[in-house]
Write an enzyme that holds these catalytic residues in place. Sequence first.
Site, PDB file in Angstrom:
ATOM      1  N   SER A  51       0.668  -1.235   0.198  1.00 55.63           N
ATOM      2  CA  SER A  51      -0.318   0.440   0.053  1.00 55.63           C
ATOM      3  C   SER A  51       0.405   1.395   0.042  1.00 55.63           C
ATOM      4  O   SER A  51       1.133   1.533  -0.324  1.00 55.63           O
ATOM      5  CB  SER A  51      -0.952  -0.039   0.975  1.00 55.63           C
ATOM      6  OG  SER A  51      -1.750   1.244   0.665  1.00 55.63           O
ATOM      7  N   ASP A 105      -9.644  -5.758  -3.883  1.00 51.11           N
ATOM      8  CA  ASP A 105      -8.553  -4.308  -3.384  1.00 51.11           C
ATOM      9  C   ASP A 105      -9.041  -2.770  -3.939  1.00 51.11           C
ATOM     10  O   ASP A 105      -9.498  -2.965  -4.954  1.00 51.11           O
ATOM     11  CB  ASP A 105      -6.931  -4.335  -4.387  1.00 51.11           C
ATOM     12  CG  ASP A 105      -6.148  -3.867  -3.618  1.00 51.11           C
ATOM     13  OD1 ASP A 105      -6.013  -3.911  -2.961  1.00 51.11           O
ATOM     14  OD2 ASP A 105      -4.749  -4.893  -3.597  1.00 51.11           O
ATOM     15  N   HIS A 116      -6.869  -5.702  -0.393  1.00 53.48           N
ATOM     16  CA  HIS A 116      -5.949  -5.155  -0.059  1.00 53.48           C
ATOM     17  C   HIS A 116      -4.953  -6.193   0.606  1.00 53.48           C
ATOM     18  O   HIS A 116      -3.880  -5.582   0.722  1.00 53.48           O
ATOM     19  CB  HIS A 116      -6.556  -4.082   0.583  1.00 53.48           C
ATOM     20  CG  HIS A 116      -5.234  -2.840   1.048  1.00 53.48           C
ATOM     21  ND1 HIS A 116      -5.097  -1.934  -0.669  1.00 53.48           N
ATOM     22  CD2 HIS A 116      -5.037  -2.370   1.116  1.00 53.48           C
ATOM     23  CE1 HIS A 116      -3.992  -1.495  -0.629  1.00 53.48           C
ATOM     24  NE2 HIS A 116      -3.828  -0.984   0.839  1.00 53.48           N
TER      25      HIS A 116
END
Length: 299
Positions: free
Chosen positions: A108, A248, A275
Amino acid sequence: MYNITEGYASFQEYQTWYRICGDLNSGKTPLVIAHGGPGCTHDYVDAFRDIAETGRAVIHYDQIGNGRSTHLPDKPADFWQPSFFLAELDNLLRHLGIEKDYALLGQSWGGMLGAEHAVTQPPGLKALVIANSPASMALWLQAAARLRSELPPDVQETLLAHEAAGTLDSAEYKAASQVFYARHVCRLDPWPEEVKRTFAAMDQDPTVYLAMNGPTEFHVIGSMKNWTVIDRLPAINVPVLLISGRYDEAAPEVVQPFADFIKGAEWVIFENSSHMPHVEEREACMKCVEGFLASHGSL
């Protein structure tokens, strides 16, 4: 089994906590894990320690402001910049003595940091894994708006009402946000304990997250809202693996520029994940990452 060592790297007047699983001198290029947020902790990406079972050292660390590293709740919002975290990463690599031979996995925000690091062409970087990351926040916000529009109407109305009123700390707003998170952040029910620990830590000290991101994953009003790395991606000159999940919040259009502009980039989409494929499809994700690292030369 592998040895575990922990320590602190001094950076400016602060301390960066790190943990090494395995032996840095094993002969395999060590893997450094950069967590997301900005403002998370290493806990929710702890699963990547599984890779140490292959004989490759895996290094986790908490970025300053978070977890077991120095907390700075009184720093102004403009203190928290990507350049600060890039310098912290460089310092950690030197402290560990691996700056001439390492691989980096960023999840991320950590992948955004990893891309920022890689475009400078550091000579010791041998491979990069960008996991569940956007190439620009404009693309992230567009995808978030699209995903929000698919939530139940009453949830959307609750989110909008509280955002307009500025009541983002309300239990109602948090409950509505959780509907999005359960679809697009982590689809496991219940969430693993290490994921819960990270979110609890962010609730306890949200300084970095609020300064750089904002109150939620889809209401981004912090300093990163105009961030992009797209125009610099052709400078990345190491093997790159892209990871994302089918559900995601880092939707395919958010990841696509990495695939388009990084020469030879490989992209794996985990079909049963959002995610966090590293917990949602843990075994498959670890095999994928280690397989990628092992397939590139002396890694």
